[in-house]
Scaffold this active site. Structure first.
Site, mmCIF file in Angstrom:
data_model
loop_
_atom_site.group_PDB
_atom_site.id
_atom_site.type_symbol
_atom_site.label_atom_id
_atom_site.label_comp_id
_atom_site.label_asym_id
_atom_site.label_seq_id
_atom_site.Cartn_x
_atom_site.Cartn_y
_atom_site.Cartn_z
ATOM 1 N N TRP A 21 0.840 -1.198 0.000
ATOM 2 C CA TRP A 21 0.000 0.000 0.000
ATOM 3 C C TRP A 21 0.877 1.251 0.000
ATOM 4 C CZ3 TRP A 21 -0.481 4.112 3.402
ATOM 5 C CH2 TRP A 21 -1.580 4.949 3.208
ATOM 6 N N HIS A 22 2.006 1.190 0.700
ATOM 7 C CA HIS A 22 2.866 2.353 0.810
ATOM 8 C C HIS A 22 3.626 2.657 -0.484
ATOM 9 C CE1 HIS A 22 2.180 2.017 5.184
ATOM 10 N NE2 HIS A 22 2.514 3.289 5.198
ATOM 11 N N GLY A 23 3.890 1.662 -1.291
ATOM 12 C CA GLY A 23 4.605 1.969 -2.520
ATOM 13 C C GLY A 23 4.896 0.750 -3.366
#
Length: 460
Positions: free
Chosen positions: A311-313
């Protein structure tokens, strides 16, 4: 537009707050929606159409879910919910992960806040399907929920059920407005005076090659980034909550002094609370949570944090960071957590912060090789051209680090609770107002002397 930019501070925000207060109650939602779309379009241009397209799509799917529940069995509701979730995830994958998955052959500009408003849309659909939330009165109400500018681009991730009543009816009181101003100024100071100051040494150290790294400089960079990411992100959350209060909204808390945690489990109850609770309610529990035995619980934890990393990257460093935290949580469940709880409080906190900081290396490094080089330097390896501390750490940086370390602990809330328990004298309230004004002036001076530094979570 960024909260710490002069354009926002001295033009957009005062104008929006003033017009919102002057507008009749029936017009406030429409005005805020227009202001939020202008805020988004200021930096994203035509991509504001994607945000509005998401609002229309999810509103219509939500209506179909409600209608399916009235007309037929639950299977139809679930199919519409699955369709809506799939459509949201499809947009997220297309814009955020297509370039990574195709080796750069198919890449798009990443719209600001897409990870945040996508998760808000998914939670809306699931809550409607579960009958945990009432459907919105109108497309305008739902669009305002999705596009509300204080928390649009970096959270907190707000559930529709928590904001629906406030969208329908809210009041702006002088007490809440004053609390919002104080919260906003405090968050702005965290961003400008601490996070932006520490961004310099953190960026410099993480950009060094292995020949320029040594133990001292590596630890400086990791410590600086550990404090930078907390004060940058929690500062944004404080500002979002403060603006919300000035507009009559109460947004959820997103940070509760996570660096005072005595375990990784406790850390994730205090860090980015809106995200960790989202994963708990919409992924961990549907996977079975802890109801299917220890082995399945450990697998579920690991899956959740793999997705949290993704989700973060779109990079292997984020995947490994998520896997690392999932592994730490499993190890705690296997007995390490009990050992930490029995340890002296200071030791448990120190161990937890050290483990978290070790994870931030993966989170911040440009790639896995760079992370391994930094780990080697942290462990004692010094390159032939290892740089001295003084090259990246002056008195300003050390002051910011000391202030960050102190404010990471719940010192201020403890002091405030004591004053409240004793009964705050009017003179003390006046002193607090003067201190807030002084902090604002100091922060504005800091802004004028720095180059623009975007919030770290804008790229997620």
């Amino acid at each position: 537009m960024v909260f710490s930019q002069p354009t926002f501070l001295f033009a957009f925000l005062p104008l929006v707050l003033g017009l919102h207060l002057l507008a009749p109650r029936w017009a406030r939602n429409g005005f805020l929606l227009l202001a939020s779309l202008l805020f988004y379009a200021w930096g994203e241009g035509g991509l504001v159409g994607l945000l509005m397209g998401s609002a229309v799509l999810n509103y219509l799917v939500g209506r179909r879910i409600v209608r399916a529940g009235e007309e037929s069995a639950g299977g139809s509701r679930r199919r519409w919910t699955a369709f809506g979730i799939g459509a949201n995830l499809g947009l997220l994958v297309l814009f955020k992960y297509a370039g990574w998955l195709t080796g750069g052959a198919l890449a798009f500009d990443l719209p600001l806040g897409i990870s945040f408003f996508t998760f808000q849309a998914i939670s809306f659909l699931v809550d409607i399907e579960r009958r945990d939330a009432e459907p919105p009165r109108s497309l305008g109400d739902f669009a305002l929920y999705l596009a509300l500018f204080p928390q649009l681009v970096a959270g907190p991730i707000v559930r529709y059920r928590d904001l629906a009543a406030q969208i329908r009816e809210r009041a702006v009181t002088s007490e809440a407005f004053g609390e919002g101003v104080r919260r906003f100024v405090f968050g702005l100071a965290k961003k400008v005076l601490i996070a932006d100051t520490l961004a310099g040494p953190a960026d410099a150290v993480f950009a060094l090659g292995p020949e320029a790294l040594g133990p001292a400089i590596a630890w400086l960079g990791v410590a600086a980034y550990t404090l930078q990411i907390y004060f940058d992100f929690s500062g944004y959350s404080d500002m979002a909550i403060g603006i919300g209060l000035m507009l009559g909204f109460r947004l959820p808390e997103n940070f509760l002094h996570p660096y005072a945690s005595r375990s990784i489990t406790e850390f994730w109850r205090r860090w980015h609370i809106s995200l960790s609770s989202w994963f708990r309610d919409y992924l961990y529990i549907p996977l079975g949570g802890s109801r299917r035995g220890p082995a399945r619980t450990y697998l579920n934890l690991w899956i959740v944090f793999l997705f949290c990393g993704l989700w973060h990257g779109a990079a292997w460093t984020f995947v490994l960071w998520g896997a690392y935290h999932g592994l730490l949580l499993v190890v705690e469940r296997l007995g390490a957590g009990a050992a930490l709880r029995r340890a002296p409080g200071g030791l448990a906190v120190a161990v937890t912060v050290l483990l978290v900081a070790g994870g931030w290396v993966l989170f911040r490094a440009a790639d896995v090789t760079a992370a391994l080089d930094l780990y080697a330097a942290l462990a004692g390896r010094a390159g032939a051209l290892a740089q001295p501390l003084a090259l990246h750490a002056n008195a300003h940086v050390w002051t910011a680090m000391a202030a960050g370390a102190l404010l990471s602990l719940p010192v201020y809330p403890a002091l405030e609770s004591r004053l409240v328990a004793r009964g705050i004298h009017p003179a003390a309230r006046a002193a607090g107002a003067v201190a807030t004004l002084a902090l604002l002036v100091l922060t504005i001076v800091g802004i004028s002397g720095q180059t623009h530094s975007p919030f770290l979570y804008f790229r997620f």
